[in-house]
Design a protein around this motif. Structure first.
Motif, PDB file in Angstrom:
ATOM      1  N   SER A  78      53.748  21.923  12.919  1.00 33.09           N
ATOM      2  CA  SER A  78      52.893  20.916  12.806  1.00 33.09           C
ATOM      3  C   SER A  78      51.772  20.901  14.029  1.00 33.09           C
ATOM      4  O   SER A  78      50.384  20.810  13.120  1.00 33.09           O
ATOM      5  N   VAL A  79      51.647  22.329  14.599  1.00 35.96           N
ATOM      6  CA  VAL A  79      50.203  22.596  15.289  1.00 35.96           C
ATOM      7  C   VAL A  79      49.523  23.408  14.003  1.00 35.96           C
ATOM      8  O   VAL A  79      48.020  22.127  14.255  1.00 35.96           O
ATOM      9  N   PRO A  80      49.711  23.937  14.401  1.00 35.02           N
ATOM     10  CA  PRO A  80      48.660  24.743  13.130  1.00 35.02           C
ATOM     11  C   PRO A  80      48.174  24.304  11.843  1.00 35.02           C
ATOM     12  O   PRO A  80      46.785  23.606  11.251  1.00 35.02           O
ATOM     13  N   VAL A  81      49.173  23.258  10.960  1.00 40.59           N
ATOM     14  CA  VAL A  81      48.740  22.506  10.368  1.00 40.59           C
ATOM     15  C   VAL A  81      47.868  21.026  10.874  1.00 40.59           C
ATOM     16  O   VAL A  81      46.703  20.925   9.621  1.00 40.59           O
ATOM     17  N   ALA A  82      47.784  20.915  12.295  1.00 42.35           N
ATOM     18  CA  ALA A  82      47.896  20.193  12.185  1.00 42.35           C
ATOM     19  C   ALA A  82      45.884  20.326  12.249  1.00 42.35           C
ATOM     20  O   ALA A  82      45.161  19.810  11.920  1.00 42.35           O
ATOM     21  N   VAL A  83      45.921  21.131  13.419  1.00 43.85           N
ATOM     22  CA  VAL A  83      44.346  21.932  13.109  1.00 43.85           C
ATOM     23  C   VAL A  83      44.450  22.431  12.336  1.00 43.85           C
ATOM     24  O   VAL A  83      42.798  22.111  12.026  1.00 43.85           O
ATOM     25  N   ALA A  94      44.708  20.387   9.611  1.00 45.03           N
ATOM     26  CA  ALA A  94      43.604  19.400   8.871  1.00 45.03           C
ATOM     27  C   ALA A  94      42.936  18.374   9.493  1.00 45.03           C
ATOM     28  O   ALA A  94      42.448  17.083   8.926  1.00 45.03           O
ATOM     29  N   ALA A  95      42.502  18.577  10.617  1.00 48.04           N
ATOM     30  CA  ALA A  95      41.836  17.711  11.228  1.00 48.04           C
ATOM     31  C   ALA A  95      40.575  18.123  11.013  1.00 48.04           C
ATOM     32  O   ALA A  95      40.230  19.043  11.061  1.00 48.04           O
ATOM     33  N   SER A  96      39.682  16.394  11.169  1.00 48.41           N
ATOM     34  CA  SER A  96      38.296  17.183  10.790  1.00 48.41           C
ATOM     35  C   SER A  96      37.544  17.558  11.573  1.00 48.41           C
ATOM     36  O   SER A  96      35.858  18.570  11.398  1.00 48.41           O
ATOM     37  N   ASN A  97      37.853  17.839  12.828  1.00 45.34           N
ATOM     38  CA  ASN A  97      36.241  18.809  13.872  1.00 45.34           C
ATOM     39  C   ASN A  97      37.043  20.044  14.235  1.00 45.34           C
ATOM     40  O   ASN A  97      36.175  20.452  14.834  1.00 45.34           O
ATOM     41  N   THR A  98      38.048  20.330  13.534  1.00 47.93           N
ATOM     42  CA  THR A  98      39.056  21.666  13.589  1.00 47.93           C
ATOM     43  C   THR A  98      38.847  22.572  12.785  1.00 47.93           C
ATOM     44  O   THR A  98      39.750  23.508  12.474  1.00 47.93           O
ATOM     45  N   ALA A  99      39.120  21.699  11.192  1.00 51.73           N
ATOM     46  CA  ALA A  99      39.608  22.030  10.232  1.00 51.73           C
ATOM     47  C   ALA A  99      38.245  23.285   9.865  1.00 51.73           C
ATOM     48  O   ALA A  99      37.438  23.392  10.158  1.00 51.73           O
ATOM     49  N   LEU A 100      38.445  24.801   8.441  1.00 51.78           N
ATOM     50  CA  LEU A 100      38.296  25.520   9.000  1.00 51.78           C
ATOM     51  C   LEU A 100      36.650  25.371   7.654  1.00 51.78           C
ATOM     52  O   LEU A 100      36.068  25.868   7.718  1.00 51.78           O
ATOM     53  N   GLY A 101      37.317  24.414   6.666  1.00 53.92           N
ATOM     54  CA  GLY A 101      36.639  23.855   6.224  1.00 53.92           C
ATOM     55  C   GLY A 101      37.572  22.501   4.845  1.00 53.92           C
ATOM     56  O   GLY A 101      38.004  22.912   5.075  1.00 53.92           O
ATOM     57  N   GLY A 102      36.696  22.453   4.242  1.00 54.22           N
ATOM     58  CA  GLY A 102      37.040  21.226   3.318  1.00 54.22           C
ATOM     59  C   GLY A 102      38.284  21.710   2.156  1.00 54.22           C
ATOM     60  O   GLY A 102      38.862  21.046   1.566  1.00 54.22           O
ATOM     61  N   THR A 103      38.531  23.104   2.013  1.00 57.65           N
ATOM     62  CA  THR A 103      40.246  23.295   1.205  1.00 57.65           C
ATOM     63  C   THR A 103      40.985  23.820   2.244  1.00 57.65           C
ATOM     64  O   THR A 103      42.028  22.951   1.400  1.00 57.65           O
ATOM     65  N   SER A 104      40.635  23.983   3.061  1.00 57.00           N
ATOM     66  CA  SER A 104      41.598  24.731   4.001  1.00 57.00           C
ATOM     67  C   SER A 104      42.551  22.944   4.121  1.00 57.00           C
ATOM     68  O   SER A 104      43.360  22.654   4.654  1.00 57.00           O
ATOM     69  N   ILE A 140      54.839  13.952  12.406  1.00 49.07           N
ATOM     70  CA  ILE A 140      54.406  14.949  13.579  1.00 49.07           C
ATOM     71  C   ILE A 140      53.258  15.380  13.375  1.00 49.07           C
ATOM     72  O   ILE A 140      52.107  15.531  14.345  1.00 49.07           O
ATOM     73  N   GLY A 141      52.632  16.316  12.240  1.00 48.18           N
ATOM     74  CA  GLY A 141      51.509  16.423  11.373  1.00 48.18           C
ATOM     75  C   GLY A 141      50.898  15.969  11.076  1.00 48.18           C
ATOM     76  O   GLY A 141      49.351  16.397  12.283  1.00 48.18           O
ATOM     77  N   LYS A 142      50.650  14.810  11.090  1.00 49.85           N
ATOM     78  CA  LYS A 142      49.371  13.958  10.828  1.00 49.85           C
ATOM     79  C   LYS A 142      49.726  12.714  11.969  1.00 49.85           C
ATOM     80  O   LYS A 142      48.150  12.637  12.366  1.00 49.85           O
ATOM     81  N   LEU A 143      50.535  12.088  12.854  1.00 54.00           N
ATOM     82  CA  LEU A 143      49.339  12.214  14.321  1.00 54.00           C
ATOM     83  C   LEU A 143      49.230  13.120  15.106  1.00 54.00           C
ATOM     84  O   LEU A 143      48.395  13.366  16.367  1.00 54.00           O
ATOM     85  N   TYR A 144      49.643  15.096  14.680  1.00 55.28           N
ATOM     86  CA  TYR A 144      48.620  15.438  15.634  1.00 55.28           C
ATOM     87  C   TYR A 144      47.697  15.349  14.644  1.00 55.28           C
ATOM     88  O   TYR A 144      47.068  15.619  16.448  1.00 55.28           O
ATOM     89  N   PHE A 160      51.110  15.142  21.732  1.00 61.49           N
ATOM     90  CA  PHE A 160      51.495  15.759  21.358  1.00 61.49           C
ATOM     91  C   PHE A 160      53.079  15.400  21.488  1.00 61.49           C
ATOM     92  O   PHE A 160      54.022  15.585  20.955  1.00 61.49           O
ATOM     93  N   VAL A 161      53.398  15.895  23.311  1.00 59.58           N
ATOM     94  CA  VAL A 161      54.637  15.365  23.687  1.00 59.58           C
ATOM     95  C   VAL A 161      55.562  14.385  23.322  1.00 59.58           C
ATOM     96  O   VAL A 161      56.633  14.042  22.698  1.00 59.58           O
ATOM     97  N   ALA A 162      54.447  13.226  23.973  1.00 59.04           N
ATOM     98  CA  ALA A 162      55.517  11.856  23.161  1.00 59.04           C
ATOM     99  C   ALA A 162      55.249  11.814  22.081  1.00 59.04           C
ATOM    100  O   ALA A 162      56.525  10.757  21.456  1.00 59.04           O
TER     101      ALA A 162
END
Length: 563
Positions: free
Chosen positions: A94-99, A101-111, A157-161, A199-201
């Motif tokens: 979930s960590v790379p998936v969340a990175v 998926a997040a708007s401030n860390t995504a590589l671009g719109g497609t990713s 987990i990915g969504k909440l991350y 993340f831990v919670a």
């Protein structure tokens, strides 16, 4: 001279087309839930008719027959090991998936779109379907449960991350970028330290959920307590089956309490201590300004340390981290995962997937559609029951609504106790009382919803703006008037969002409980896998996936509107 009368000012905003559409959808869902409740014939007569069955069931259950201590500990250890490994797998993926998926860390719109699709699809496929597929590939053992629960858990987990990453303070990350730091350095030193507590919670919360799910997956071949319960019920050994179910209940409560303690220890959360001893301790403590002045003077007279001092809090947190690492290592060893299973799965991967294609109906498509409708009815009726029961329980568990702290603490305990009972145990009890069918599933999920929904309602009520409550109370309003005029209107949007989340969860759980005879399409899914009709399994999967996705998208749309 002519004067124009001033038009009366509106006290309410004009309704918008989007708001009107959302209100219509919410009312339609409420009407559908009432229709489902009525269609399933959930009434007092059902319980009256089942009273004799309950007495007979108690006679066949007592006294409980526990297995020998060594066997019991082995089953508990295997169950916990599978659950820990599944949660760990989901957290790591979930960590790379969340990175992404997040708007401030995504590589671009497609990713970002691709990562969001992975999260939604993972949530939409029920654990039991994944377990059936992986059981065919890996056979008996813990690996089936680890992969089934782990891949499904990425959805939550990915969504909440991703939500946690989007809420960080961008200051540290911007400073690292201005200093020439790479993207990886920005993530490791500017983002990860801020989101680690969240993340831990989230992972510990998912651990609780996976423990309950693992018991149900025992009915499709996942080892541990669930499989032992399944074997006992299959041979009508209710004394052994309910004894193991009571162990599951105790284990869920224990994990809930321990994970809460670990959360507080890892996150450094301190609860306000009360009582005469705590009062004495506060009096002898050095006031904050004097303590800070002393620290400044001490730092000025001594070399500045590079690392923080080893205070009692740091020692405690380090101890929890070491304990967590030890538990993870022991779980990997105890989950009964072998390389031979991977090798066999890689060899048989193609032929196994070919068994599930093309989809087939087995000549029972009308029956499957009818049972899918029953599954939806179970989820709707259970959510209605849960909402009706959770609203008063959650209100009395909120500190700002309960008459006194003792009442709030008591109802918090009620919520915790209900959350500790797995839906499987409730389903078995209601199946015996009301007989096989949808009534048992709706009642089990309805009562089980009180645990999660009651907690969410209590948290929402406690998070409202207390200023409005105090202002209304200052005008002489009674406690009831403050509750309905100031507290409920503020918490209502969150309550609607929580109910939609519960409906989403109940729809997947309704499929799971069909495995134990609680009605719906889950029963047909289990039978199709047992008679090796894998084409029918694919059809059931497609039907379930379509309905879950429809509800998921509808809930997402409504949740955005009510925020």
């Amino acid at each position: 001279m002519t004067t124009t009368a001033e038009a009366p000012r509106r006290t309410l905003a004009r309704p918008t087309p989007t708001g009107t559409a959302a209100a219509v959808v919410v009312l339609a869902l409420l009407g559908a839930a009432i229709w489902a409740f009525s269609s399933l014939r959930l009434n007092i007569a059902t319980f009256v008719d089942g009273a004799a069955n309950a007495v007979d069931f108690a006679g066949r259950t007592l006294p409980l027959d526990f297995p020998p201590l060594g066997e019991l500990l082995a089953l508990c250890g295997q169950t916990l090991a599978i659950v820990v490994c599944a949660t760990l797998l989901a957290s790591l993926i979930s960590v790379p998936v969340a990175v992404l998926a997040a708007s401030n860390t995504a590589l671009g719109g497609t990713s970002r779109f691709g990562a969001r699709v992975i999260i939604v699809v993972a949530r939409a496929i029920p654990d039991v379907v994944l377990a059936i597929v992986f059981f065919r590939m890996f056979g008996f053992g813990g690996l089936t449960g680890v992969l089934a629960m782990g891949l499904h858990s990425i959805g939550m987990i990915g969504k909440l991350y991703a939500d946690a990453i989007e809420q960080i303070d961008e200051g540290p990350r911007t400073a690292i970028r201005a200093a020439g730091g790479t993207r990886l350095q920005q993530l490791v030193t500017g983002v990860l330290p801020q989101v680690m507590p969240s993340f831990v919670a989230t992972s510990l919360h998912r651990l609780d959920i996976n423990l309950r799910v693992s018991v149900v997956l025992g009915f499709v071949g996942v080892g541990g307590l669930g499989q032992a319960i399944s074997d006992s019920l299959r041979t009508l050994d209710y004394q052994r089956g309910m004894a193991l179910a009571s162990v599951v209940f105790g284990l869920c409560v224990l994990v809930e309490v321990v994970s809460g303690a670990i959360r507080r220890g890892l996150l450094g959360v301190r609860e306000e201590r009360r009582g005469p001893l705590a009062a004495v301790r506060r009096r002898v403590q050095i006031p904050a300004p004097r303590r800070e002045a002393g620290i400044v003077a001490e730092r000025a007279s001594s070399p500045r340390p590079i690392s923080p001092p080893w205070t009692a809090g740091r020692v405690r947190r380090t101890g929890y981290w070491l304990l967590t690492a030890l538990v993870v290592v022991a779980s990997i060893w105890g989950a009964d995962i072998s390389l031979a299973q991977f090798q066999r799965a890689i060899t048989d991967f193609g032929p196994t997937l070919a068994l599930f294609w093309p989809p087939e109906t087995g000549g029972i498509l009308p029956e499957l559609l009818a049972e899918l409708l029953v599954t939806v009815q179970i989820a709707l009726a259970a959510t209605l029951i849960g909402a009706i029961l959770a609203l008063p329980v959650g209100a009395l568990a909120a500190n700002n609504v309960a008459p006194n702290p003792a009442v709030a603490k008591f109802f918090r305990g009620v919520v915790l106790a209900v959350r500790g009972v797995p839906e499987l145990v409730l389903a078995i009890v209601f199946v015996v009382i009301t007989g096989l069918g949808a009534v048992a599933g709706a009642l089990a999920l309805g009562v089980g919803s009180v645990g999660l929904l009651g907690k969410l309602v209590a948290d929402s009520l406690e998070e409202v703006d207390r200023g409005k409550e105090r202002a209304l109370r200052a005008t002489g309003a009674s406690r009831l008037q403050v509750f309905f005029a100031a507290t409920v209107p503020q918490a209502a949007p969150a309550f609607v969002a929580h109910v939609l989340y519960q409906l989403d969860t109940n729809l997947r759980s309704a499929t799971l409980l069909g495995l134990v005879g609680a009605g719906g399409i889950g029963y047909y899914l289990l039978n199709a896998s047992r008679v090796l009709e894998f084409g029918v399994v694919t059809t059931v999967l497609a039907l379930t996936f379509a309905v879950v996705m429809l509800v998921e998208l509808l809930a997402l749309w409504l949740r955005k509107l009510v925020r």
